[in-house]
Design an enzyme around this catalytic site. Structure first.
Site, mmCIF file in Angstrom:
data_model
loop_
_atom_site.group_PDB
_atom_site.id
_atom_site.type_symbol
_atom_site.label_atom_id
_atom_site.label_comp_id
_atom_site.label_asym_id
_atom_site.label_seq_id
_atom_site.Cartn_x
_atom_site.Cartn_y
_atom_site.Cartn_z
ATOM 1 N N ASP A 1 0.778 -1.250 -0.041
ATOM 2 C CA ASP A 1 -0.261 0.014 0.032
ATOM 3 C C ASP A 1 0.843 1.196 0.044
ATOM 4 O O ASP A 1 1.988 1.174 0.378
ATOM 5 C CB ASP A 1 -1.040 0.178 1.451
ATOM 6 C CG ASP A 1 -2.202 0.990 1.062
ATOM 7 O OD1 ASP A 1 -3.303 0.388 0.842
ATOM 8 O OD2 ASP A 1 -2.079 2.025 1.062
ATOM 9 N N ASP B 1 3.476 2.449 -4.360
ATOM 10 C CA ASP B 1 2.376 2.657 -5.317
ATOM 11 C C ASP B 1 2.222 1.891 -6.369
ATOM 12 O O ASP B 1 3.136 1.779 -7.323
ATOM 13 C CB ASP B 1 2.527 4.164 -5.748
ATOM 14 C CG ASP B 1 1.108 4.801 -6.100
ATOM 15 O OD1 ASP B 1 0.402 4.074 -6.887
ATOM 16 O OD2 ASP B 1 0.821 5.918 -6.240
ATOM 17 N N VAL B 2 1.014 1.066 -6.662
ATOM 18 C CA VAL B 2 1.032 0.404 -7.702
ATOM 19 C C VAL B 2 1.143 0.967 -9.214
ATOM 20 O O VAL B 2 1.423 0.379 -10.331
ATOM 21 C CB VAL B 2 -0.402 -0.547 -7.779
ATOM 22 C CG1 VAL B 2 -0.182 -1.424 -6.622
ATOM 23 C CG2 VAL B 2 -1.487 0.452 -7.873
ATOM 24 N N ASN C 1 -6.155 -5.637 -5.376
ATOM 25 C CA ASN C 1 -7.129 -4.744 -4.903
ATOM 26 C C ASN C 1 -7.024 -3.133 -5.009
ATOM 27 O O ASN C 1 -8.087 -2.415 -4.835
ATOM 28 C CB ASN C 1 -7.294 -5.135 -3.519
ATOM 29 C CG ASN C 1 -8.393 -4.394 -2.670
ATOM 30 O OD1 ASN C 1 -9.547 -4.474 -2.829
ATOM 31 N ND2 ASN C 1 -7.764 -3.621 -1.918
ATOM 32 N N TYR D 1 -15.155 4.847 -13.683
ATOM 33 C CA TYR D 1 -15.040 4.046 -12.804
ATOM 34 C C TYR D 1 -15.548 2.496 -13.493
ATOM 35 O O TYR D 1 -14.716 1.515 -13.510
ATOM 36 C CB TYR D 1 -15.809 3.883 -11.652
ATOM 37 C CG TYR D 1 -15.712 2.850 -10.597
ATOM 38 C CD1 TYR D 1 -14.437 2.512 -10.126
ATOM 39 C CD2 TYR D 1 -16.566 2.130 -9.794
ATOM 40 C CE1 TYR D 1 -14.056 1.616 -8.987
ATOM 41 C CE2 TYR D 1 -16.386 1.023 -9.150
ATOM 42 C CZ TYR D 1 -15.369 0.854 -8.682
ATOM 43 O OH TYR D 1 -14.939 -0.064 -7.669
ATOM 44 N N ALA E 1 -20.670 -1.808 1.916
ATOM 45 C CA ALA E 1 -20.221 -0.860 2.835
ATOM 46 C C ALA E 1 -18.788 -0.769 3.058
ATOM 47 O O ALA E 1 -17.909 -1.803 3.588
ATOM 48 C CB ALA E 1 -20.804 -1.050 4.213
ATOM 49 N N THR F 1 -14.657 1.802 2.460
ATOM 50 C CA THR F 1 -14.092 3.384 2.552
ATOM 51 C C THR F 1 -13.932 3.626 1.155
ATOM 52 O O THR F 1 -12.915 4.565 0.924
ATOM 53 C CB THR F 1 -12.892 3.139 3.425
ATOM 54 O OG1 THR F 1 -11.881 2.350 2.638
ATOM 55 C CG2 THR F 1 -13.221 2.730 4.820
#
Length: 262
Positions: free
Chosen positions: A35, A61-62, A88, A153, A187, A189
């Site tokens: 991450d 950072d990917v 992910n 998206y 649900a 973030t």
């Protein structure tokens, strides 16, 4: 934890679905958590190590291919293998098409799509010599259904679906599986990682996520539970599976329903 336990890499592991996947997997895998949020990632890694798990945090950072290769090299040096990769890491944007600026489109493409490309490429450099592995790309149901208000998206999610299909076909002669997980809203973030949404669009997405039937831990468990089948498509919620069937059965009718909702 036994040294024979398989090795799993999770990107975007510090928050949301990535963190839930890590919590659910720590008892069965040696975990590499990647991450760009170093503080949150290290905190999660330290917590999971307390559960007797073997956990490595990788600050990267990917969207930075060099950083991805360096992170993958650390996994190779530590464990000398890589069994499962869950791509992910991702961001989102929402709002009318005309309101979505170039910066948001480019950020989504670099992170969600090219980040997955970079990680898959680096992972295959390890998986092909061992002739085993499993690549799991987290897309979204939006990549199949194309809902209004989520054009960037949905476009990036759709690209991940097609990438996964093409890569699965290309690797068919090996023992390396490819899956694409397409969850519906749940649900989490995700609303905290919107690149530039206007306040109204942000509020609508947050409200839809709060009303979602499933929470992030349930979705994470469903995705991990499906990995044993090594199937190409993973729909971790009943509504996602129903939407997939409706779209396949009658795509024109499905599209007209979206038009009414927009």
């Amino acid at each position: 934890m036994s040294q024979a336990s398989p090795v799993m890499l999770i990107t975007g592991a510090a928050h949301g679905l990535g963190a839930a996947l890590a919590r659910a997997a720590v008892d069965d895998y040696r975990l590499a958590l990647l991450d760009r949020d170093e503080l949150a990632g290290q905190t999660l890694a330290n917590t999971l190590r307390g559960r007797t798990g073997e956990v490595l945090f990788l600050h990267a950072d990917v969207s930075d291919e060099r950083a991805v290769r360096q992170a993958m090299a650390r996994i190779q040096r530590r464990w000398e293998r890589l069994d499962v990769v869950i791509n992910n890491a991702g961001v989102a944007d929402t709002g009318p098409f005309e309101a979505l600026g170039n910066h948001g489109w480019e950020t989504l493409w670099r992170t969600n799509v090219m980040g997955t490309v970079y990680v898959c490429r680096a992972a295959l450099a390890q998986m092909k010599p061992q002739n085993s592995g499993h690549l799991i790309n987290i897309s979204a149901l939006a990549g199949i259904t194309g809902p209004p208000g989520l054009s960037s998206y949905a476009a990036c999610s759709g690209a991940l679906v097609r990438l996964s299909e093409a890569l699965a076909a290309e690797l068919a002669g090996t023992d390396i599986a490819v899956s694409v997980a397409c969850p519906d809203l749940f649900a989490s973030t995700l609303h905290q990682r919107l690149t530039g949404a206007d306040p109204l669009s942000r509020a609508r997405l947050e409200r839809a996520m709060r009303r979602a039937a499933d929470d992030v831990d349930t979705v994470a468990r469903e995705i991990l539970g499906a990995t044993a089948k090594r199937a190409l498509y993973i729909f971790p919620q009943a509504e996602a599976r129903r939407a997939w069937r409706r779209k396949r059965r009658n795509p024109v009718r499905f599209f007209h329903k979206w038009k009414k909702r927009s």
